[in-house]
Structure formats: structure tokens, C-alpha cells
Design a protein around this motif. Structure first.
Motif, PDB file in Angstrom:
ATOM      1  N   ALA B  72       0.808  -1.219   0.000  1.00 36.87           N
ATOM      2  CA  ALA B  72       0.000   0.000   0.000  1.00 36.87           C
ATOM      3  C   ALA B  72       0.847   1.278   0.000  1.00 36.87           C
ATOM      4  O   ALA B  72       0.551   2.203  -0.765  1.00 36.87           O
ATOM      5  CB  ALA B  72      -0.981  -0.020   1.174  1.00 36.87           C
ATOM      6  N   PRO B  73       1.916   1.365   0.824  1.00 34.59           N
ATOM      7  CA  PRO B  73       2.694   2.612   0.793  1.00 34.59           C
ATOM      8  C   PRO B  73       3.229   2.927  -0.607  1.00 34.59           C
ATOM      9  O   PRO B  73       3.150   4.077  -1.049  1.00 34.59           O
ATOM     10  CB  PRO B  73       3.848   2.337   1.769  1.00 34.59           C
ATOM     11  N   ALA B  74       3.754   1.927  -1.292  1.00 31.57           N
ATOM     12  CA  ALA B  74       4.294   2.184  -2.629  1.00 31.57           C
ATOM     13  C   ALA B  74       3.187   2.666  -3.567  1.00 31.57           C
ATOM     14  O   ALA B  74       3.406   3.526  -4.422  1.00 31.57           O
ATOM     15  CB  ALA B  74       4.947   0.922  -3.185  1.00 31.57           C
ATOM     16  N   TYR B  75       1.990   2.123  -3.390  1.00 32.30           N
ATOM     17  CA  TYR B  75       0.875   2.517  -4.258  1.00 32.30           C
ATOM     18  C   TYR B  75       0.459   3.957  -3.947  1.00 32.30           C
ATOM     19  O   TYR B  75       0.340   4.781  -4.859  1.00 32.30           O
ATOM     20  CB  TYR B  75      -0.295   1.554  -4.061  1.00 32.30           C
ATOM     21  N   THR B  76       0.283   4.257  -2.683  1.00 31.45           N
ATOM     22  CA  THR B  76      -0.194   5.606  -2.348  1.00 31.45           C
ATOM     23  C   THR B  76       0.878   6.655  -2.626  1.00 31.45           C
ATOM     24  O   THR B  76       0.571   7.787  -2.974  1.00 31.45           O
ATOM     25  CB  THR B  76      -0.643   5.697  -0.873  1.00 31.45           C
ATOM     26  N   GLU B  77       2.142   6.281  -2.505  1.00 34.68           N
ATOM     27  CA  GLU B  77       3.210   7.243  -2.800  1.00 34.68           C
ATOM     28  C   GLU B  77       3.459   7.342  -4.314  1.00 34.68           C
ATOM     29  O   GLU B  77       4.336   8.073  -4.762  1.00 34.68           O
ATOM     30  CB  GLU B  77       4.506   6.848  -2.076  1.00 34.68           C
ATOM     31  N   GLY B  78       2.695   6.577  -5.077  1.00 36.74           N
ATOM     32  CA  GLY B  78       2.779   6.716  -6.537  1.00 36.74           C
ATOM     33  C   GLY B  78       3.912   5.961  -7.196  1.00 36.74           C
ATOM     34  O   GLY B  78       4.232   6.212  -8.359  1.00 36.74           O
ATOM     35  N   VAL B 280       9.636  -5.677 -11.342  1.00 32.02           N
ATOM     36  CA  VAL B 280       8.483  -6.124 -12.119  1.00 32.02           C
ATOM     37  C   VAL B 280       8.053  -7.485 -11.579  1.00 32.02           C
ATOM     38  O   VAL B 280       8.894  -8.371 -11.409  1.00 32.02           O
ATOM     39  CB  VAL B 280       8.843  -6.271 -13.614  1.00 32.02           C
ATOM     40  N   VAL B 281       6.780  -7.636 -11.291  1.00 32.36           N
ATOM     41  CA  VAL B 281       6.269  -8.925 -10.826  1.00 32.36           C
ATOM     42  C   VAL B 281       5.366  -9.485 -11.916  1.00 32.36           C
ATOM     43  O   VAL B 281       4.465  -8.789 -12.410  1.00 32.36           O
ATOM     44  CB  VAL B 281       5.467  -8.773  -9.514  1.00 32.36           C
ATOM     45  N   MET B 282       5.614 -10.714 -12.336  1.00 39.21           N
ATOM     46  CA  MET B 282       4.828 -11.302 -13.416  1.00 39.21           C
ATOM     47  C   MET B 282       4.561 -12.781 -13.175  1.00 39.21           C
ATOM     48  O   MET B 282       5.224 -13.415 -12.349  1.00 39.21           O
ATOM     49  CB  MET B 282       5.542 -11.089 -14.756  1.00 39.21           C
ATOM     50  N   THR B 283       3.604 -13.325 -13.911  1.00 42.26           N
ATOM     51  CA  THR B 283       3.286 -14.743 -13.805  1.00 42.26           C
ATOM     52  C   THR B 283       2.874 -15.247 -15.182  1.00 42.26           C
ATOM     53  O   THR B 283       2.519 -14.445 -16.051  1.00 42.26           O
ATOM     54  CB  THR B 283       2.158 -14.969 -12.772  1.00 42.26           C
ATOM     55  N   GLU B 284       2.932 -16.564 -15.397  1.00 46.46           N
ATOM     56  CA  GLU B 284       2.718 -17.051 -16.772  1.00 46.46           C
ATOM     57  C   GLU B 284       1.268 -16.963 -17.237  1.00 46.46           C
ATOM     58  O   GLU B 284       0.996 -16.756 -18.400  1.00 46.46           O
ATOM     59  CB  GLU B 284       3.256 -18.477 -16.961  1.00 46.46           C
ATOM     60  N   GLY B 302      -5.723 -14.162 -18.401  1.00 47.75           N
ATOM     61  CA  GLY B 302      -5.196 -12.884 -17.915  1.00 47.75           C
ATOM     62  C   GLY B 302      -4.911 -12.926 -16.422  1.00 47.75           C
ATOM     63  O   GLY B 302      -5.603 -13.593 -15.655  1.00 47.75           O
ATOM     64  N   SER B 303      -3.852 -12.210 -16.030  1.00 44.99           N
ATOM     65  CA  SER B 303      -3.559 -12.059 -14.606  1.00 44.99           C
ATOM     66  C   SER B 303      -3.131 -10.617 -14.362  1.00 44.99           C
ATOM     67  O   SER B 303      -3.612  -9.714 -15.075  1.00 44.99           O
ATOM     68  CB  SER B 303      -2.484 -13.055 -14.169  1.00 44.99           C
ATOM     69  N   VAL B 304      -2.211 -10.420 -13.451  1.00 40.91           N
ATOM     70  CA  VAL B 304      -1.866  -9.068 -13.072  1.00 40.91           C
ATOM     71  C   VAL B 304      -0.342  -8.926 -13.068  1.00 40.91           C
ATOM     72  O   VAL B 304       0.374  -9.912 -12.923  1.00 40.91           O
ATOM     73  CB  VAL B 304      -2.494  -8.772 -11.676  1.00 40.91           C
ATOM     74  N   MET B 305       0.139  -7.723 -13.306  1.00 41.67           N
ATOM     75  CA  MET B 305       1.578  -7.434 -13.154  1.00 41.67           C
ATOM     76  C   MET B 305       1.728  -6.222 -12.236  1.00 41.67           C
ATOM     77  O   MET B 305       0.880  -5.326 -12.250  1.00 41.67           O
ATOM     78  CB  MET B 305       2.225  -7.105 -14.514  1.00 41.67           C
ATOM     79  N   PHE B 306       2.795  -6.218 -11.466  1.00 38.32           N
ATOM     80  CA  PHE B 306       3.119  -5.061 -10.632  1.00 38.32           C
ATOM     81  C   PHE B 306       4.417  -4.440 -11.159  1.00 38.32           C
ATOM     82  O   PHE B 306       5.349  -5.174 -11.498  1.00 38.32           O
ATOM     83  CB  PHE B 306       3.382  -5.478  -9.181  1.00 38.32           C
ATOM     84  N   VAL B 307       4.443  -3.135 -11.208  1.00 40.78           N
ATOM     85  CA  VAL B 307       5.685  -2.438 -11.548  1.00 40.78           C
ATOM     86  C   VAL B 307       5.941  -1.393 -10.469  1.00 40.78           C
ATOM     87  O   VAL B 307       5.123  -0.487 -10.274  1.00 40.78           O
ATOM     88  CB  VAL B 307       5.605  -1.747 -12.927  1.00 40.78           C
ATOM     89  N   VAL B 308       7.038  -1.545  -9.741  1.00 33.74           N
ATOM     90  CA  VAL B 308       7.401  -0.587  -8.698  1.00 33.74           C
ATOM     91  C   VAL B 308       8.721   0.029  -9.094  1.00 33.74           C
ATOM     92  O   VAL B 308       9.662  -0.713  -9.419  1.00 33.74           O
ATOM     93  CB  VAL B 308       7.629  -1.288  -7.335  1.00 33.74           C
ATOM     94  N   GLY B 309       8.814   1.332  -9.050  1.00 38.09           N
ATOM     95  CA  GLY B 309      10.132   1.873  -9.341  1.00 38.09           C
ATOM     96  C   GLY B 309      10.163   3.346  -9.626  1.00 38.09           C
ATOM     97  O   GLY B 309       9.145   4.031  -9.664  1.00 38.09           O
ATOM     98  N   GLY B 310      11.393   3.802  -9.829  1.00 43.11           N
ATOM     99  CA  GLY B 310      11.643   5.207 -10.071  1.00 43.11           C
ATOM    100  C   GLY B 310      10.953   5.687 -11.336  1.00 43.11           C
ATOM    101  O   GLY B 310      11.001   5.012 -12.359  1.00 43.11           O
ATOM    102  N   GLY B 311      10.295   6.823 -11.227  1.00 41.51           N
ATOM    103  CA  GLY B 311       9.687   7.415 -12.413  1.00 41.51           C
ATOM    104  C   GLY B 311       8.325   6.855 -12.756  1.00 41.51           C
ATOM    105  O   GLY B 311       7.590   7.444 -13.566  1.00 41.51           O
TER     106      GLY B 311
END
Lengths: 504, 374
Positions: B72-78, B280-284, B302-311
């Protein structure tokens, strides 16, 4: 546990062998994974020059590095260095006359290496890659046909196939044997044709889906492009985009039976005249006439198949191809920036002998540039690992731990993804020193499982430290090298890690 | 004081680190990030759906599984963007085929990450440029210019016994000219750096606490190596076991807890260093929309991917949500793939190496990179 028919037979073979052991001497040909026989008794003669002499140079370039005793053996082939070099070259250019029991025996256990394409599909793809990779490494280490193995390595890059694509998983084993190994010191046009019709190549560069069943079908240009750009003319070889398309059109209709279709005749290469583009083509200014609309299917098949040979005839011995191959050979054997005079000399002989690779290499090794440009090449990681195993006379069965070092250095056999093959020049490999040093220490510390280094046996091969140095470096050590060796207290790993041993 | 230069890479000080987390086994995107406002969701999953009240609300429509609350912190901090209904064109629903296609980046030889690292302009990859945390180099790194399986930092050193060798190498490479001499001196610098690293216990920053499980410890090692600037440009780490055919909760809950905690701690620990890092979080593939009789779900699309990072312009759930209406689902009842995974990866790679030839990384595919960065 599932036992395949082949595994069962194999197990039976081992039992039979065990039974033989009990009462008879084992024929040499049946011995598996034997240690390389020592080359006579040490201490051996070593190079004595301040710089690399011609014999040491030959062992650096024409082989994967000298084993203890190799220098002495080759030096004694002639009265002087030149004569010795000439005799060694004669020997190496006639590989079928060289016995290589150690390599043969080590490979006997890898039964997949001899299987025809269709049979390969009965094996797990992982086993195929493992046996192929281990076989490649063992041959490089053990074979007496060293120049042949060096050329196998060269052509594996030239006609690179990464088996991780499609049915190449199963078929690369056949390509390695029937294309690369069958022609590595043979005639270039024959190797080119074998490659064009190799089921693995038809998968790897999509030749199998290059078809024109109806007029709207666009040919797949992938193979046609790489044939011109990489396998023959070279990127500045004077062909146009139109030539690429025309070549692709000539090759429409060739395909290979794949696992995505049926379970029958897997890996079989076929030509389907109904999927061949029958209109006229023009390749590099040469007209390939249309196949007349009225001809019978059988005749259309003969004419269509023949277009492959016409294309290969046009490009295989083209002057640009000669220059391209000569440049690559000179880069491998002389310098990263190949000297122009040598390239011209080699290309001339390539053309004059219609792509006879033995004659072409002979011309290369006769150039002043080859003979005088010594110890200036940076060994690629595979060469480094193999030369270290050979220099230290280390017994190995090419276990996974050894492969891991090659993966770390980005040079595992059959792992290069794109058709251009691993780079030959030094710059891309400069980041691999950490793992070379790591390997040097791990090898001599006995830390690589399945690789057995014996310091005492190695030292017995040489009179003293200076001779050991000369064996590794191909010349007398410098004062600094000698001092460093003494101070390190661990001469062999230091030698393997030193700048001198990274070069050939 | 100037920031330390990255050594044993030729890329100066601009190194970006890309961390790929692969959830092997087909992770259920609908449980990781639940479409709370899609009526179809609760109809299809009467027993195993994420409850409205328990979910971490994201954008009013989607909610994060409560076990992923550390994200949640990473999401709310954008810094975290989520892409939903994402996946590949492979419809075999076979783990092997789907992973293979995804890691190779198509029916093509070599791995997408391996090709990316090998074909960057001005390539000069260092010995530690790509590190796989686990037992083997994954297919996505196949063909990389260097790929190391990390078990322990000790492997990077020559060992204490080798100190005198190292000292003599210093003097031999000092005298060596050209490329080789320079590379040798660079490598010796790196060795000293790694030795300092091994000599000190790692103290995560920002009060981050990594769990003791393999994934948590792996993420901690990743953070440590990035901060130590040993030239690591890509790391791959697997979190497997997502094949939740029965009793989905017992299978997925501990994995989600590990995933959430590991990523949360990493984000916290990295702090400002996250600017040049992307996870990057991914699954097959994802899983069947309708739960099965055994409280599980079967292989889907279909599933979901997460991308956390600078920019990253995060705090958003991206991708076209196709809805879970029965007529929308792909036979035999799966969330359709509306975003190809390559378009997510392409956007990330573009940031990490603006001049990279992405057509070579993902051949035979018309790329339309996701607007992850705005």
C-alpha cells in the motif's frame, strides 16, 4: 520409473561391459572417460624464447592450448620451428588420420549424439542439450584433432543455432553432427547446402514456414536474409533488400515435419511444390526462370528443388562470400582487426579452390601476418576454460559445475540467441575476468565438483617453476612474473589468472 | 564526496537495476488485485473472493488482497503501478509452454532479458551484471552476456587463501596495457568492494524488516547488491507454488504474505535508491474466473503485473478491464488478456536503456509500450 527402450539397451550394454571386465582385458575402444594418456614421460621440453616462438604460437592458435608435452611433441616434428610447424599443420589438416581414443571413449556414453533426427524426439530436450554441450567441451579438451575442434567451434558460431527455439530443442544435435562436424574442414559450399537443408536451421530461421501457396502469401525472409548477411556475402556484400526477397522466394516450399503438426516423420525435411513460388526470380542479377504453368507436379518439384541449388551456387562462392569468410577466419586466427593483405590472400585461395577449407586455412597460416602476430588475441571464455584444463592436464567429465562457469561468463555452448553467433573480438568479453580468476582458484583448490586437478602430477612434467611458467605462457616468464609467482606461493592459479594466460 | 562509480561495468554511474520477480505456477490475478466493483467477481467466486471490507482499496474499483497490504505505501506514494488483465498470447494453459513463451519473449531463441542485456548500445557488461537468485539461471536470462546464480556472496570472492594471489594480480595487471590491463584493474577494484561488503553485516534502511523466508532473504540480497554498486543491472528471483487448483487459500495465502512482505521491505529499504531501480512482478497466466468445487481455480489467461520503481506514475491500475460478464470471458471462462506483457516490459526497458533496440528484444511483435511513466 520409466525406462525407455534405449535406456534399457544402454543399461544392458553396461552390464555386458561389466561381464567382459571380469574375464578379459577391455578393448580400448570400450573404455569410458579415460584420463588423457600422458604424452611420454616428463620432464618435457618447453618454449625458451623471450617471446612466443612459432611452435608455441601454433599451439595457441590452432589448438585450444598446449597440454604438458604437446610443445615437445610438436617441436620434434621438424628439424627447426618452421619444419615442425609445417608438419603439425599437415597432421592437423588431415583429422581423419588422427586417432583420438580419449575423446572417442569419453563420448561413448552420450548416445544421443549419434541419433538420426527422427529418433532425437524420443529424448528429453534437456538431456539432448546436456549431452551435446558436454560432448563439445570434452572433445575440445581431449581430442587430438585440435584444429578440427577449433574449426567446429568457429562454424558453430558462423551457422549459429540456439536450440531453445521450437523443435531446434531436438534437432540441434543432428545439425552439430551433420552440418558443422561433417564439413568443418571440408568444402564450404557443401557445408552451406547441408545447413540450408538442416531441419534445425529450417526451424531456427523459419525456413519451414516460408511458403507461397497462393499469390497473396508473403514469403518469410528470415533465412534468406541471414543466408546473405551472415552465412555468405556479409552485411556489406553488395546485395539489396530485393535480393533477400528473391532468395526467399526461391526457397519457398521447403519445410520440416514438426511436433506442432503430427507425430510422424518428425524432423524430416520435405519440399512441397504446391507451396513453391513458381514465377521467375532474379538473384544478384542472375535470372531464375519461371516454372511453366503446364508442367507436371513431379517436374515442378524437380525444378523447384533445383532453385535452392541455384541460389547456393550464386552466393556460396561469390567474391563477397570469400572476403566475408576470409575476414572472419583472419579475425579468429590473426587479430581482432584483420590485416587487409592477409584477408585478400585467404579470400583468393578460397575462391580458387572453390571453398576448400583446408587449402584456405593453409593459405592463412602461410601469411606473414599470421606468423608474426603472436600472443595478441584475448581468449574467449570457452577457450580460456579449455586451455586451463589442458595446460593443467586436469581430468574431467565436463560436469554441470564447469558449465556454470561458462554460463557466468556468457559463453555456454549453444546459448547464443541470435544467428550472428558469439562475438570473436575481445571487447565484449572483458567483463569476464572475475570469473576467470575465480575459476583459476576453484580449479586448483579442487572446488569444482567433477574436475580433478593434481598439482604434484603437473609439476612432475616440468623441471622447475620457470619451465612451468613457459608451458603456460608459451615463452620465458618476465622477471616480474617470476617474482610474482614466488611471492604468491600458489603458482598455478596465479598463472591461470595472469594477463599472459588470457591471451593466445 | 562523489558517489561511488559502478565498477566492472562499462556503464559509468548511470546503472539502473531491473528486478524481475516471477510467480511460477500461474498466480491468480483476481485474488491478488480483486475487481471489487465487478458483480461478476462475487457471482463467480462465492466462497473464495476477497471480501470488500478486508481489501486494501486502490481506486474505488479494485482492491488489493489484505495479505499484500505492505504494498500500500508504494501505491499511495505513486511508485507502484498495477496492470490488470495482462498476459501473453499463449492459450495452451500449460505452465511450461506459457512460461517458455513469456520468458523467451515469443517463439524466439534466448530470453528477453538476456537479449536486452546483450544488445544494448555500447555493451560492456560486467561480471555481476545479471544475477539469478535461486538454483538455476531462468530462461528469461538465457543468452545474457553474463549470468550468475547466486547462492552466497562468498562465491564472488577469490577466498581468504587467495589473498597473496590477488596481491600479485594487482601488480601484474598494473603493468598490463590496453583493454586487458584496464579490465583487470577494474575487476580488482570490484573484488575489494565485494570484500568490504562481505565483511560487514547488512543493515536495511528505513526500518525495513525482511522476513526469513527465501524470497525475503533474496530481496534483501538484491537490495544489498544494488546499494553496493557492484554493477548488477538485472536480477531475477522466483517465487513459485501458485498452482492453486484446490483450497486456494491454503496455497496462496502464505505466498501472498511472503510476496507482500518482501516487496514492501525492499521498497522501504531502498528509499531514494528506488529512483534507479524497477521491480516487475509477473506470472505465466491467471486462473479461471469461476472457482471450482475444491475451493480452487484452474488454469486461465489474464492475470496481473506489478511495476514498482523510479519514475513510475503509479497509484493507478492500468489496462483495459474487460469485465467478468460471461459473454466477455474467453473459453472456457477466463479473464481475457487485454494487455500483452511485452508492452509492460517494453516501457520498463525503455526507461532503463532509452536507446535499446526493443524490436530485437521482442521480435515479431508490434510493441505499444504501456504508459507506465505518464
Amino acid at each position: 520409473m520409466n525406462f525407455t527402450r534405449r535406456q534399457f539397451l544402454h543399461a544392458g550394454g553396461v552390464t555386458a561391459l561389466a561381464a567382459t571386465t571380469a574375464c578379459d582385458a577391455i578393448p580400448e575402444a570400450l573404455l569410458i572417460g579415460r584420463r588423457v594418456p600422458p604424452r611420454g614421460e616428463g620432464p618435457f621440453q618447453v618454449p625458451t624464447g623471450e617471446t612466443t616462438d612459432l611452435v608455441a604460437h601454433a599451439l595457441n592458435r590452432l589448438t585450444f592450448g598446449p597440454r604438458p608435452g604437446d610443445y615437445e611433441r610438436v617441436r620434434r616434428l621438424g628439424a627447426d620451428e618452421d619444419a615442425a610447424f609445417a608438419a603439425f599443420l599437415d597432421e592437423q589438416l588431415n583429422p581423419s588420420a588422427i586417432n583420438y581414443p580419449a575423446a572417442e571413449n569419453a563420448l561413448r556414453r552420450f548416445e544421443t549424439l549419434g541419433e538420426p533426427p527422427g529418433e532425437l524426439f524420443e529424448y528429453q530436450e534437456k538431456l539432448l542439450l546436456t549431452e551435446l554441450t558436454r560432448g563439445t567441451l570434452l572433445r575440445a579438451v581431449l581430442s587430438e584433432r585440435q584444429l578440427y575442434e577449433v574449426m567446429v567451434h568457429f562454424w558453430s558460431d558462423h551457422f549459429n543455432i540456439d536450440p531453445s527455439k521450437g523443435d531446434c530443442k531436438w534437432l540441434k544435435t543432428a545439425d552439430d553432427r551433420d552440418v558443422i562436424r561433417a564439413h568443418a574442414l571440408g568444402r564450404f559450399p557443401e557445408m552451406l547446402r547441408a545447413s540450408a537443408l538442416s531441419p534445425a536451421m529450417l526451424w531456427y530461421l523459419d525456413g519451414r514456414v516460408n511458403r507461397r501457396a497462393k499469390s497473396a502469401d508473403k514469403p518469410n525472409e528470415n533465412y534468406g536474409r541471414e543466408l546473405l548477411e551472415l552465412h555468405t556475402l556479409g552485411v556489406h556484400g553488395g546485395y539489396s533488400q530485393k535480393d533477400v526477397m528473391e532468395v526467399a522466394r526461391c526457397l519457398t516450399g521447403w519445410t520440416v515435419r514438426g511436433t506442432n503438426q503430427s507425430k510422424h516423420s518428425l524432423g524430416k525435411v520435405e519440399f512441397n511444390p504446391d507451396q513453391h513460388d513458381k514465377d521467375a526470380k532474379e538473384v544478384l542479377g542472375k535470372i531464375i526462370p519461371a516454372i511453366p504453368a503446364g508442367v507436371k507436379r513431379e517436374e515442378a518439384e524437380i525444378l523447384g528443388r533445383n532453385e535452392l541449388d541455384q541460389v547456393l551456387e550464386i552466393v556460396g562462392l561469390h567474391s563477397a562470400t570469400a572476403k566475408h569468410i576470409a575476414t572472419k577466419l583472419c579475425r579468429r586466427f590473426i587479430a581482432d582487426e584483420p590485416p587487409a593483405a592477409a584477408v585478400t590472400a585467404v579470400a583468393d585461395v578460397f575462391l580458387r579452390t572453390r571453398g576448400d577449407l583446408g587449402s584456405t586455412l593453409r593459405a592463412l597460416f602461410a601469411t606473414t601476418e599470421f606468423r608474426t602476430t603472436r600472443a595478441n588475441k584475448f581468449k574467449r571464455p570457452f577457450h580460456f576454460i579449455v586451455s586451463a584444463l589442458r595446460a593443467t592436464d586436469t581430468a574431467t567429465d565436463a560436469p554441470p559445475a564447469l558449465m556454470e562457469f561458462l554460463v557466468r561468463m556468457g559463453h555456454a555452448p549453444f546459448h547464443y540467441p541470435t544467428p550472428d553467433g558469439y562475438p570473436e573480438a575481445a571487447a565484449p568479453w572483458m567483463g569476464t575476468l572475475l570469473w576467470r580468476w575465480n575459476f583459476a582458484v576453484a580449479l586448483t583448490d579442487g572446488k569444482i565438483h567433477g574436475v580433478k586437478f593434481e598439482d604434484a602430477a603437473l609439476r612432475k612434467c616440468f623441471r622447475g617453476d620457470d619451465e612451468l611458467f613457459a608451458h603456460f605462457l608459451g615463452r620465458k616468464p618476465t622477471a616480474e612474473e617470476t617474482a610474482g609467482g614466488k611471492a604468491s606461493g600458489a603458482l598455478v592459479p596465479l598463472l591461470l589468472a595472469s594477463p599472459g594466460f588470457q591471451k593466445c | 564526496m562523489a558517489a561511488p562509480k559502478t565498477l566492472i561495468t562499462g556503464n559509468g554511474d548511470s546503472a539502473h537495476a531491473l528486478v524481475v520477480v516471477f510467480l511460477r505456477g500461474g498466480a491468480d490475478g483476481l485474488s491478488l488485485v480483486a475487481p471489487l466493483q465487478d458483480d461478476g467477481y462475487y457471482r463467480a467466486r462465492p466462497r473464495i473472493a476477497v471480501r470488500q471490507a478486508e481489501a486494501v482499496k486502490l481506486d474505488g474499483f479494485f482492491g488489493l488482497n489484505p495479505l499484500l497490504k505492505d504494498l500500500a505505501p508504494a501505491y499511495t506514494e505513486g511508485a507502484l503501478a498495477i496492470v490488470h488483465a495482462v498476459g501473453s498470447e499463449d492459450s495452451t494453459r500449460s505452465h511450461f509452454e506459457a512460461q517458455d513463451l513469456m520468458e523467451h519473449g515469443g517463439e524466439v531463441a534466448g530470453g528477453w532479458l538476456g537479449r536486452f542485456l546483450r544488445y544494448r548500445p555500447n555493451l560492456s557488461a560486467g561480471a555481476l551484471s545479471a544475477i539469478a537468485f535461486g538454483r538455476a539461471v531462468p530462461e528469461c536470462l538465457r543468452g545474457a552476456p553474463a549470468a550468475t546464480v547466486l547462492r552466497s556472496l562468498d562465491e564472488f570472492s577469490l577466498g581468504t587463501k587467495a589473498a597473496p594471489i590477488q596481491k600479485e594480480l594487482e601488480s601484474l595487471y598494473q603493468r598490463e596495457g590496453g583493454l586487458l590491463g584496464a579490465a583487470g584493474r577494474d575487476t580488482l577494484d570490484a573484488l575489494r568492494r565485494i570484500e568490504r561488503l562481505r565483511a560487514t553485516a547488512y543493515q536495511p534502511a528505513g526500518g525495513a524488516e525482511y522476513a526469513k523466508d527465501d524470497f525475503g532473504q533474496g530481496m534483501q540480497q538484491v537490495a544489498r547488491l544494488i546499494k553496493a554498486r557492484v554493477g548488477m543491472e538485472a536480477a531475477s528471483i522466483d517465487l513459485g507454488g501458485w498452482d492453486s487448483h484446490l483450497n486456494q487459500g491454503t496455497i496462496m495465502d502464505p505466498l501472498m504474505a511472503r510476496l507482500g512482505r518482501g516487496l514492501g521491505a525492499f521498497y522501504r529499504d531502498m528509499g531514494a535508491a528506488m529512483d534507479s531501480t524497477t521491480v516487475v512482478v509477473m506470472t505465466e497466466f491467471g486462473r479461471r474466473v469461476t472457482e471450482n468445487s475444491a475451493f480452487g481455480t484452474d488454469h486461465g489467461r489474464g492475470s496481473v503485473m506489478f511495476v514498482v520503481g523510479g519514475g513510475v506514475k503509479g497509484g493507478r491500475v492500468l489496462g483495459d478491464w474487460p469485465t467478468l460478464k460471461p459473454e466477455i470471458l474467453e473459453d472456457p471462462g477466463d479473464l481475457p488478456v487485454t494487455t500483452n506483457y511485452r508492452n509492460v516490459l517494453a516501457a520498463v526497458l525503455k526507461r532503463h536503456s532509452p536507446d535499446a533496440d526493443l524490436a530485437r528484444v521482442f521480435p515479431e511483435f508490434k510493441l505499444e509500450p504501456m504508459p507506465l511513466y505518464g
